[in-house]
Design an enzyme around this catalytic site. Sequence first.
Site, PDB file in Angstrom:
ATOM      1  N   LYS A  13       0.835  -1.212   0.000  1.00  0.00           N
ATOM      2  CA  LYS A  13       0.000   0.000   0.000  1.00  0.00           C
ATOM      3  C   LYS A  13       0.869   1.263   0.000  1.00  0.00           C
ATOM      4  O   LYS A  13       0.616   2.190  -0.750  1.00  0.00           O
ATOM      5  CB  LYS A  13      -0.911   0.064   1.244  1.00  0.00           C
ATOM      6  CG  LYS A  13      -1.830  -1.111   1.428  1.00  0.00           C
ATOM      7  CD  LYS A  13      -2.750  -0.900   2.630  1.00  0.00           C
ATOM      8  CE  LYS A  13      -2.046  -0.803   3.973  1.00  0.00           C
ATOM      9  NZ  LYS A  13      -1.354  -2.030   4.412  1.00  0.00           N
ATOM     10  N   ARG A  88      -8.848   1.238   9.693  1.00  0.00           N
ATOM     11  CA  ARG A  88      -8.444  -0.138   9.956  1.00  0.00           C
ATOM     12  C   ARG A  88      -9.489  -0.885  10.778  1.00  0.00           C
ATOM     13  O   ARG A  88      -9.320  -2.084  11.029  1.00  0.00           O
ATOM     14  CB  ARG A  88      -7.144  -0.137  10.749  1.00  0.00           C
ATOM     15  CG  ARG A  88      -5.907  -0.514   9.932  1.00  0.00           C
ATOM     16  CD  ARG A  88      -4.745  -0.331  10.845  1.00  0.00           C
ATOM     17  NE  ARG A  88      -3.585  -1.082  10.539  1.00  0.00           N
ATOM     18  CZ  ARG A  88      -2.501  -0.582   9.945  1.00  0.00           C
ATOM     19  NH1 ARG A  88      -2.493   0.648   9.511  1.00  0.00           N
ATOM     20  NH2 ARG A  88      -1.434  -1.320   9.789  1.00  0.00           N
ATOM     21  N   ARG A 127      11.815  -6.889   4.654  1.00  0.00           N
ATOM     22  CA  ARG A 127      11.662  -5.450   4.371  1.00  0.00           C
ATOM     23  C   ARG A 127      12.692  -4.626   5.149  1.00  0.00           C
ATOM     24  O   ARG A 127      12.942  -4.871   6.326  1.00  0.00           O
ATOM     25  CB  ARG A 127      10.248  -5.049   4.775  1.00  0.00           C
ATOM     26  CG  ARG A 127       9.910  -3.623   4.491  1.00  0.00           C
ATOM     27  CD  ARG A 127       8.432  -3.445   4.387  1.00  0.00           C
ATOM     28  NE  ARG A 127       7.776  -3.311   5.674  1.00  0.00           N
ATOM     29  CZ  ARG A 127       6.504  -2.945   5.818  1.00  0.00           C
ATOM     30  NH1 ARG A 127       5.770  -2.700   4.737  1.00  0.00           N
ATOM     31  NH2 ARG A 127       5.963  -2.845   6.997  1.00  0.00           N
ATOM     32  N   ARG A 160      11.992  -2.440  10.713  1.00  0.00           N
ATOM     33  CA  ARG A 160      11.010  -1.962  11.695  1.00  0.00           C
ATOM     34  C   ARG A 160      10.841  -2.996  12.803  1.00  0.00           C
ATOM     35  O   ARG A 160      10.821  -4.199  12.538  1.00  0.00           O
ATOM     36  CB  ARG A 160       9.659  -1.735  11.003  1.00  0.00           C
ATOM     37  CG  ARG A 160       9.584  -0.421  10.276  1.00  0.00           C
ATOM     38  CD  ARG A 160       8.348  -0.308   9.414  1.00  0.00           C
ATOM     39  NE  ARG A 160       7.104  -0.770  10.040  1.00  0.00           N
ATOM     40  CZ  ARG A 160       5.912  -0.604   9.482  1.00  0.00           C
ATOM     41  NH1 ARG A 160       5.800   0.022   8.322  1.00  0.00           N
ATOM     42  NH2 ARG A 160       4.831  -1.043  10.072  1.00  0.00           N
ATOM     43  N   ARG A 171       0.104  -9.154  13.589  1.00  0.00           N
ATOM     44  CA  ARG A 171      -0.477  -8.064  12.777  1.00  0.00           C
ATOM     45  C   ARG A 171      -1.417  -8.625  11.711  1.00  0.00           C
ATOM     46  O   ARG A 171      -2.452  -8.033  11.408  1.00  0.00           O
ATOM     47  CB  ARG A 171       0.636  -7.246  12.120  1.00  0.00           C
ATOM     48  CG  ARG A 171       1.377  -6.371  13.113  1.00  0.00           C
ATOM     49  CD  ARG A 171       2.692  -5.872  12.550  1.00  0.00           C
ATOM     50  NE  ARG A 171       2.538  -4.953  11.442  1.00  0.00           N
ATOM     51  CZ  ARG A 171       3.471  -4.747  10.503  1.00  0.00           C
ATOM     52  NH1 ARG A 171       4.613  -5.397  10.541  1.00  0.00           N
ATOM     53  NH2 ARG A 171       3.261  -3.885   9.547  1.00  0.00           N
TER      54      ARG A 171
HETATM   55  P1  AMP Z   1       1.517   0.585   9.239  1.00  0.00           P
HETATM   56  O1  AMP Z   1       2.745   1.363   8.941  1.00  0.00           O
HETATM   57  O2  AMP Z   1       0.309   1.095   8.497  1.00  0.00           O
HETATM   58  O3  AMP Z   1       1.705  -0.904   9.088  1.00  0.00           O
HETATM   59  O4  AMP Z   1       1.186   0.844  10.801  1.00  0.00           O
HETATM   60  C1  AMP Z   1       2.103   0.477  11.813  1.00  0.00           C
HETATM   61  C2  AMP Z   1       1.396   0.381  13.145  1.00  0.00           C
HETATM   62  O5  AMP Z   1       0.832   1.654  13.488  1.00  0.00           O
HETATM   63  C3  AMP Z   1       0.219  -0.582  13.203  1.00  0.00           C
HETATM   64  O6  AMP Z   1       0.625  -1.928  13.430  1.00  0.00           O
HETATM   65  C4  AMP Z   1      -0.591   0.001  14.369  1.00  0.00           C
HETATM   66  O7  AMP Z   1       0.017  -0.319  15.607  1.00  0.00           O
HETATM   67  C5  AMP Z   1      -0.422   1.494  14.137  1.00  0.00           C
HETATM   68  N1  AMP Z   1      -1.483   2.020  13.239  1.00  0.00           N
HETATM   69  C6  AMP Z   1      -1.331   2.576  12.002  1.00  0.00           C
HETATM   70  N2  AMP Z   1      -2.497   2.947  11.493  1.00  0.00           N
HETATM   71  C7  AMP Z   1      -3.442   2.620  12.413  1.00  0.00           C
HETATM   72  C8  AMP Z   1      -4.858   2.721  12.461  1.00  0.00           C
HETATM   73  N3  AMP Z   1      -5.561   3.246  11.446  1.00  0.00           N
HETATM   74  N4  AMP Z   1      -5.486   2.280  13.582  1.00  0.00           N
HETATM   75  C9  AMP Z   1      -4.803   1.760  14.624  1.00  0.00           C
HETATM   76  N5  AMP Z   1      -3.476   1.616  14.643  1.00  0.00           N
HETATM   77  C10 AMP Z   1      -2.793   2.036  13.543  1.00  0.00           C
END
Ligand code: AMP
Length: 215
Positions: A13, A88, A127, A160, A171
């Site tokens: 994404k 989400r 990654r 990360r 996740r």
């Molecule tokens: P991402 O980079 O989108 O994979 O997000 C990394 C982490 O940030 C996720 O595993 C959540 O802990 C938190 N996070 C990001 N976006 C959201 C969201 N919309 N709602 C809740 N937690 C989020």
Amino acid sequence: MRLILLGPPGAGKGTQAKTLSVKLAVPHISTGDMLRQAVADGTKLGLEAKSFMDRGALVPDEVVIGIIEERLHKPDCARGYILDGFPRTLPQAEALSRALTTLGASMDKVLSVEVPEDDLVKRLTGRRVCRGCGYMYHVDTNPPKQVGSCDKCHGVLYQRDDDKEETIRHRLRVYREQTHPLIAYYDKMRLLRHIDGRGTIEEIARRVHQALGQG
Ligand code: AMP
């Protein structure tokens, strides 16, 4: 154009959103990036979010909804945006629908980027991200020219904390339980387009453009 990129972690994404953001000249809004920045800056929000993020759990709805509402009111969002990683959960999607109504706006499309779970684990464990510019590499499929260093800005590459295998499995479970139901939610609203997220970045980008009617 207002778009949502929906999909499990590792579906690509962020990569697609970055390219699209340049092409459509609208901001790329990633709640994950915003939260990681808050953690790096050591803000109150960052301190609150960190423990959830480190264990691969979702940050509470009211926190992320607050961040997004504030962001969508900024002037650069007037012509549209690409949401990556938000919404989400169902309450987040409902809050977004309400925020759009308040702003007199509507969502144009929701792209669901779909990749089999085994491929996601391979993608995420390999990654590496640049600390400087955020560009993403993969140790096997898209390695940097020099190990540990970004081709674009020579920043240091890192893994990360939440890209470790055990956290990834968690996740993905969170995605299945909490985010996957949004596919039906947006399908009902007739906004959803399915994107096959397998293949090269360019192949996926072509499918995204087709789904947006840009060909
Ligand atoms: P991402 O980079 O989108 O994979 O997000 C990394 C982490 O940030 C996720 O595993 C959540 O802990 C938190 N996070 C990001 N976006 C959201 C969201 N919309 N709602 C809740 N937690 C989020």
